[in-house]
Design an enzyme around this catalytic site. Sequence first.
Site, PDB file in Angstrom:
ATOM      1  N   SER A 104    -114.914  42.438 132.633  1.00  0.00           N
ATOM      2  CA  SER A 104    -113.576  42.018 133.262  1.00  0.00           C
ATOM      3  C   SER A 104    -113.536  42.364 134.767  1.00  0.00           C
ATOM      4  O   SER A 104    -114.181  43.208 135.284  1.00  0.00           O
ATOM      5  CB  SER A 104    -112.426  42.495 132.443  1.00  0.00           C
ATOM      6  OG  SER A 104    -112.658  44.190 132.607  1.00  0.00           O
ATOM      7  N   GLN A 106    -111.709  44.124 137.223  1.00  0.00           N
ATOM      8  CA  GLN A 106    -110.973  45.381 137.045  1.00  0.00           C
ATOM      9  C   GLN A 106    -111.017  46.503 138.139  1.00  0.00           C
ATOM     10  O   GLN A 106    -111.714  46.287 139.053  1.00  0.00           O
ATOM     11  CB  GLN A 106    -111.812  46.202 135.622  1.00  0.00           C
ATOM     12  CG  GLN A 106    -113.308  46.431 135.975  1.00  0.00           C
ATOM     13  CD  GLN A 106    -113.891  46.893 134.926  1.00  0.00           C
ATOM     14  OE1 GLN A 106    -114.154  48.322 134.627  1.00  0.00           O
ATOM     15  NE2 GLN A 106    -114.190  46.209 133.723  1.00  0.00           N
ATOM     16  N   HIS A 108    -110.108  51.011 138.403  1.00  0.00           N
ATOM     17  CA  HIS A 108    -109.819  52.086 137.559  1.00  0.00           C
ATOM     18  C   HIS A 108    -108.724  52.885 138.485  1.00  0.00           C
ATOM     19  O   HIS A 108    -108.962  53.080 139.823  1.00  0.00           O
ATOM     20  CB  HIS A 108    -111.044  52.917 137.569  1.00  0.00           C
ATOM     21  CG  HIS A 108    -112.155  52.290 136.694  1.00  0.00           C
ATOM     22  ND1 HIS A 108    -112.171  51.789 135.468  1.00  0.00           N
ATOM     23  CD2 HIS A 108    -113.582  51.961 136.966  1.00  0.00           C
ATOM     24  CE1 HIS A 108    -113.307  50.951 135.152  1.00  0.00           C
ATOM     25  NE2 HIS A 108    -113.885  51.264 136.136  1.00  0.00           N
ATOM     26  N   LYS A 131    -111.306  57.465 137.491  1.00  0.00           N
ATOM     27  CA  LYS A 131    -112.298  57.100 136.960  1.00  0.00           C
ATOM     28  C   LYS A 131    -113.273  56.358 138.188  1.00  0.00           C
ATOM     29  O   LYS A 131    -113.601  55.535 138.002  1.00  0.00           O
ATOM     30  CB  LYS A 131    -112.073  56.169 135.960  1.00  0.00           C
ATOM     31  CG  LYS A 131    -113.553  55.695 135.104  1.00  0.00           C
ATOM     32  CD  LYS A 131    -113.264  54.647 133.943  1.00  0.00           C
ATOM     33  CE  LYS A 131    -114.453  54.225 133.220  1.00  0.00           C
ATOM     34  NZ  LYS A 131    -114.305  52.994 132.460  1.00  0.00           N
ATOM     35  N   GLU A 133    -116.787  55.621 140.028  1.00  0.00           N
ATOM     36  CA  GLU A 133    -117.961  55.457 138.978  1.00  0.00           C
ATOM     37  C   GLU A 133    -119.026  54.913 140.103  1.00  0.00           C
ATOM     38  O   GLU A 133    -118.842  54.525 140.891  1.00  0.00           O
ATOM     39  CB  GLU A 133    -117.874  54.611 137.940  1.00  0.00           C
ATOM     40  CG  GLU A 133    -117.311  53.267 138.532  1.00  0.00           C
ATOM     41  CD  GLU A 133    -116.888  52.297 137.049  1.00  0.00           C
ATOM     42  OE1 GLU A 133    -116.555  52.954 136.143  1.00  0.00           O
ATOM     43  OE2 GLU A 133    -116.997  51.057 137.262  1.00  0.00           O
ATOM     44  N   HIS A 286    -113.464  45.271 140.984  1.00  0.00           N
ATOM     45  CA  HIS A 286    -115.103  45.240 140.740  1.00  0.00           C
ATOM     46  C   HIS A 286    -115.170  44.622 139.147  1.00  0.00           C
ATOM     47  O   HIS A 286    -114.425  44.301 138.592  1.00  0.00           O
ATOM     48  CB  HIS A 286    -115.847  46.436 140.946  1.00  0.00           C
ATOM     49  CG  HIS A 286    -115.301  47.481 139.524  1.00  0.00           C
ATOM     50  ND1 HIS A 286    -114.164  48.273 140.073  1.00  0.00           N
ATOM     51  CD2 HIS A 286    -115.981  47.823 138.458  1.00  0.00           C
ATOM     52  CE1 HIS A 286    -114.186  48.934 138.831  1.00  0.00           C
ATOM     53  NE2 HIS A 286    -115.283  48.715 137.904  1.00  0.00           N
ATOM     54  N   ARG A 305    -107.340  45.739 133.766  1.00  0.00           N
ATOM     55  CA  ARG A 305    -108.333  44.656 133.653  1.00  0.00           C
ATOM     56  C   ARG A 305    -106.986  43.147 133.922  1.00  0.00           C
ATOM     57  O   ARG A 305    -106.033  43.394 133.741  1.00  0.00           O
ATOM     58  CB  ARG A 305    -108.545  44.250 132.336  1.00  0.00           C
ATOM     59  CG  ARG A 305    -109.565  45.295 131.843  1.00  0.00           C
ATOM     60  CD  ARG A 305    -109.919  44.864 130.398  1.00  0.00           C
ATOM     61  NE  ARG A 305    -110.897  46.033 129.644  1.00  0.00           N
ATOM     62  CZ  ARG A 305    -110.637  46.982 129.110  1.00  0.00           C
ATOM     63  NH1 ARG A 305    -109.200  47.247 128.832  1.00  0.00           N
ATOM     64  NH2 ARG A 305    -111.440  47.794 128.634  1.00  0.00           N
ATOM     65  N   LYS A 311    -109.052  40.907 126.370  1.00  0.00           N
ATOM     66  CA  LYS A 311    -108.741  42.174 126.128  1.00  0.00           C
ATOM     67  C   LYS A 311    -107.205  42.000 126.959  1.00  0.00           C
ATOM     68  O   LYS A 311    -107.049  41.147 127.972  1.00  0.00           O
ATOM     69  CB  LYS A 311    -109.378  43.309 126.716  1.00  0.00           C
ATOM     70  CG  LYS A 311    -110.677  43.685 125.686  1.00  0.00           C
ATOM     71  CD  LYS A 311    -111.050  44.851 126.021  1.00  0.00           C
ATOM     72  CE  LYS A 311    -112.491  45.140 125.252  1.00  0.00           C
ATOM     73  NZ  LYS A 311    -113.377  46.460 125.864  1.00  0.00           N
TER      74      LYS A 311
END
Length: 433
Positions: A104, A106, A108, A131, A133, A286, A305, A311
């Site tokens: 997706s 998205q 965080h 989050k 990453e 991203h 998302r 979803k």
Amino acid sequence: MVLEVPLYRLQCGTNSYDWGKLGSDSAAARFAAATNFQIQEDKPYAELWMGTHPSNPSKDVSTNRSLLNILQTNQSLLSFSVTEKYGLNLPFLFKVLSIRKALSIQAHPDKLLAERLHAQDPKNYPDDNHKPEMAISVSEFDGFCGFRPLEEIVAFLKTVPPLRKLVGEGEADVFINTVSGKETSTNESDIQNNKSALRFLYSKLMTASNDTITTCSQELLDLATTHPDALPVTNNGQVSSKTLSELLLRLNSQFPNDIGLFNTFLLNYVRLYPGEAMFLRANEPHAYLSGDIMECMASSDNVVRAGFTPKFKDVKNLIDMLTYNYASPKEQKMVPTPFRGTKHSILYDPPIEEFSVLKTELKRGEEEVVPGIEGPSILIVERGRGWIEVGPMREELREGWVYFVGATAEVKLVEEAGEGLVVYRAFCEVVRG
């Protein structure tokens, strides 16, 4: 009293999502299969999780105890400084991702937003942690990360009629006129005005009606099919018109008439080759598109998302949360550095404390002694065979095997099979002020 050696081989769980590679094509599945796991060849395997996150916790192979339980009963495995700051959980989550189709669009959340979203909607935001990453490619990989340089967005708005139609002719011109001549300005007022203009433009794109998205998608696909060389060249000439056209057709085959298709023109398109890495801060947009990666993040499962997904989509929060920083993709790529006098290990060290990742690569017959790390770590064998030695314990290394190593333990890695050995090791150290 005999002290327990701080080395535990782990059994780690997979997640099966539609975007994962199928069966044995999935590195996540192959690595899991090295430890009591049967692969179904027609099933997608997207992720292998290594850590203490409750959604898919790792266990000790020999006793079936959860890693979390082991850490809670022996806090020295984490180190005092780590437990003082993060408690008795691992502060990071280490993953292998095997990507067959786009994840997706998205972002965080940062810590404050994660706390608010979790309180308001615990079903869709299952914890209260941020989050950030890092992705390290172990095969050819491509994805979107962060907003493009403004001059590239302007070029697309001028040359891609379906994009102009989607956001609105007048809105496109307002953006172009606002940022024109100031795309690379370092003046703080100009930067803030540029960010406001980018937010306005992205909001128009992400809130377009379904009918408009469908119409504009078909026009865009016609353009990509009949005039594949019509799109601007981007990334300083590294991404051709044809490459972008092929990307649009590939993405539409996976998610027909999806708003994510038009994110191609606002987000950086990045290709990574084995060993290359990028760091994604909180609140940055991203999407991973294809490839196999090692991924490390703060221990969270929060995702906001808004495209390329069946979803829950949270467009409003995505638009509100983003930083609207804009830069070339090289700004988010990470350059590894040597690690503490070792000969065969390099360090991927993002600007946060929760995690860093070591990559150790040994050729035939080589060995590496990695000095003790002041915090917990998890390692996985990405390729090859050999041995790991911690104190008096000597254990076998095989592709896909995963070990937890306790704080301060010196680790010796030895290549044995003559075909090379590659080990990735995520860890946390807290720098004491």
